[in-house]
Design a protein around this motif. Structure first.
Motif, PDB file in Angstrom:
ATOM      1  N   VAL A  40       0.867  -1.183   0.000  1.00  6.51           N
ATOM      2  CA  VAL A  40       0.000   0.000   0.000  1.00  6.51           C
ATOM      3  C   VAL A  40       0.903   1.233   0.000  1.00  6.51           C
ATOM      4  O   VAL A  40       1.805   1.341   0.824  1.00  6.51           O
ATOM      5  CB  VAL A  40      -0.920   0.016   1.237  1.00  6.51           C
ATOM      6  CG1 VAL A  40      -1.713   1.307   1.302  1.00  6.51           C
ATOM      7  CG2 VAL A  40      -1.843  -1.188   1.224  1.00  6.51           C
TER       8      VAL A  40
ATOM      9  N   ASP B 147       1.492   3.250   4.399  1.00 13.84           N
ATOM     10  CA  ASP B 147       0.104   3.723   4.297  1.00 13.84           C
ATOM     11  C   ASP B 147       0.064   5.216   4.629  1.00 13.84           C
ATOM     12  O   ASP B 147      -0.242   5.620   5.737  1.00 13.84           O
ATOM     13  CB  ASP B 147      -0.794   2.920   5.250  1.00 13.84           C
ATOM     14  CG  ASP B 147      -2.249   3.348   5.145  1.00 13.84           C
ATOM     15  OD1 ASP B 147      -2.550   4.252   4.341  1.00 13.84           O
ATOM     16  OD2 ASP B 147      -3.083   2.791   5.876  1.00 13.84           O
TER      17      ASP B 147
ATOM     18  N   TYR C   3      -0.169   4.332  13.640  1.00 17.96           N
ATOM     19  CA  TYR C   3      -0.539   3.341  12.624  1.00 17.96           C
ATOM     20  C   TYR C   3       0.651   2.437  12.327  1.00 17.96           C
ATOM     21  O   TYR C   3       1.784   2.766  12.660  1.00 17.96           O
ATOM     22  CB  TYR C   3      -1.076   4.033  11.362  1.00 17.96           C
ATOM     23  CG  TYR C   3      -0.071   4.769  10.514  1.00 17.96           C
ATOM     24  CD1 TYR C   3       0.444   4.192   9.352  1.00 17.96           C
ATOM     25  CD2 TYR C   3       0.343   6.051  10.836  1.00 17.96           C
ATOM     26  CE1 TYR C   3       1.346   4.869   8.566  1.00 17.96           C
ATOM     27  CE2 TYR C   3       1.243   6.739  10.047  1.00 17.96           C
ATOM     28  CZ  TYR C   3       1.749   6.136   8.906  1.00 17.96           C
ATOM     29  OH  TYR C   3       2.648   6.810   8.125  1.00 17.96           O
TER      30      TYR C   3
ATOM     31  N   ARG D  12      -1.876   7.570   3.707  1.00 17.78           N
ATOM     32  CA  ARG D  12      -3.172   8.191   4.000  1.00 17.78           C
ATOM     33  C   ARG D  12      -3.376   8.259   5.521  1.00 17.78           C
ATOM     34  O   ARG D  12      -3.888   9.234   6.052  1.00 17.78           O
ATOM     35  CB  ARG D  12      -4.306   7.402   3.339  1.00 17.78           C
ATOM     36  CG  ARG D  12      -5.609   8.185   3.280  1.00 17.78           C
ATOM     37  CD  ARG D  12      -6.652   7.431   2.504  1.00 17.78           C
ATOM     38  NE  ARG D  12      -6.302   7.251   1.103  1.00 17.78           N
ATOM     39  CZ  ARG D  12      -6.340   8.206   0.183  1.00 17.78           C
ATOM     40  NH1 ARG D  12      -6.692   9.418   0.522  1.00 17.78           N
ATOM     41  NH2 ARG D  12      -6.028   7.959  -1.069  1.00 17.78           N
TER      42      ARG D  12
ATOM     43  N   PRO E 147      -3.571   1.174  -3.046  1.00 17.45           N
ATOM     44  CA  PRO E 147      -3.213  -0.152  -2.537  1.00 17.45           C
ATOM     45  C   PRO E 147      -2.691  -1.090  -3.631  1.00 17.45           C
ATOM     46  O   PRO E 147      -2.739  -2.299  -3.485  1.00 17.45           O
ATOM     47  CB  PRO E 147      -4.539  -0.665  -1.948  1.00 17.45           C
ATOM     48  CG  PRO E 147      -5.590   0.010  -2.754  1.00 17.45           C
ATOM     49  CD  PRO E 147      -5.045   1.351  -3.140  1.00 17.45           C
TER      50      PRO E 147
ATOM     51  N   GLY F  98       5.455   0.796   7.838  1.00 16.29           N
ATOM     52  CA  GLY F  98       5.495   0.428   6.428  1.00 16.29           C
ATOM     53  C   GLY F  98       6.526  -0.668   6.221  1.00 16.29           C
ATOM     54  O   GLY F  98       6.980  -1.304   7.179  1.00 16.29           O
TER      55      GLY F  98
END
Length: 325
Positions: free
Chosen positions: A10, A30, A43, A32, A316, A46
């Motif tokens: 992603v 990610d 989050y 976003r 993605p 990566g």
């Protein structure tokens, strides 16, 4: 060009190809989530992915390696062995821009083991690493990094830089021991590339929509502006195509890009161009243009034989395109 969507990573923002080992390395995060949550700790990390180019139907695989703390990769670059060495020009190290948080960044240096696995060798941070985006390697522990802003990420002043078009971006050079600012007064510095003899540095400026050439003066900390070419998009990462041209992908409509950041259902057009840098005056042609349905926010184009791989800031999936069709 006929393109296949490749699932797995992603936000495959940067892709670099090792032609000798027939592998593509992909930096994915990610992003976003990074725009939605201002803390990078909120989050998952990566990763670095690899795609085996010797197999037509291969899929990208995530490489696993131990690393303490946050790992949010942005630009990546390979360091290649000498063509006359036992490694015959294959990539021996991978350098990755890692955002630890909005104000703390480092360059992670990985050894590429014979097994294909990555082993973290060194973590490098220095004061001139302000808002790092892309990098290009000169030699062991020596590299250039683009700072796309002069202020920390997601800060009010970063926003002002973009809205007012302030020229506060820069390029830094790390000499193995310390950092140097070698170019300043740029606008959203992004992709970097070096000529084979390391005498010409290519610098992409996204919001200025230009690619500029700088010639080396006395040593790697001294560069003189030579010329630039205007392009019709927010230019992103740079990769050599193997035939002496620079490939780049970017954003023809920057406002659509901003809308797409906030809402993934709003497509942002993607474009790939090939820049001829071998003539006295640079020129370019469009290889791929899409309204954003096939892929939005394209950020890199990397070539292997007839195939071009197009990465993206947010989507993605990335694209594998056959340029013969």
């Amino acid at each position: 060009a006929a393109c296949d969507a490749m699932l797995g990573p992603v936000g495959a923002e940067d892709i670099s190809v090792d032609q000798v080992s027939q592998l593509a390395y992909i930096a994915a995060d990610d992003r976003r989530a990074a725009f939605q949550y201002k803390s990078l700790t909120s989050y998952p990390n990566g990763g670095i992915w690899v795609l085996d180019l010797s197999q037509a139907d291969s899929q990208a695989k995530q490489l696993t390696f131990p690393i303490d703390g946050a790992f949010h990769p942005h630009g990546l670059a390979l360091r290649f062995s000498d063509k006359n060495s036992v490694d015959a020009g294959r990539a021996i190290e991978l350098y990755v821009v890692n955002h630890l948080d909005m104000t703390t960044h480092e360059i992670d240096v990985f050894t590429i083991l014979a097994s294909g696995e990555l082993k973290l060798r060194r973590r490098i941070s220095y004061p001139e690493l302000i808002s790092p985006n892309d990098l290009v390697v000169v030699g062991k522990d020596r590299f250039f990094v683009s700072n796309d802003h002069g202020n920390p990420r997601h800060s009010f002043m970063e926003l002002m830089e973009d809205y007012l078009g302030l020229s506060l971006a820069s390029v830094s050079y790390f000499d193995g021991a310390k950092g140097h600012l070698v170019l300043e007064g740029l606008r959203y510095t992004n992709g970097l590339a070096l000529s084979a003899d390391q005498k010409v540095l290519y610098v992409a400026e996204s919001t200025a929509r230009t690619l500029s050439r700088y010639e080396q003066g006395e040593g790697l900390t001294n560069w003189q502006y030579k010329d630039s070419i205007s392009v019709n998009m927010g230019i992103d990462n740079l990769e050599w195509d193997g035939q002496g041209h620079l490939l780049t992908a970017g954003h023809p409509k920057m406002f659509d890009f901003i809308d797409h950041v906030k809402d993934s259902d709003k497509p942002s057009p993607s474009e790939v161009i090939r820049i001829n840098v071998s003539e006295p005056e640079m020129s370019y042609e469009t290889l791929y243009l899409n309204s954003g349905e096939e892929i939005s926010t394209s950020s890199v184009a990397a070539q292997y034989n007839e195939q071009v791989f197009i990465g993206t800031v947010f989507d993605p999936h990335f694209l594998r395109c056959n340029m013969r069709d």
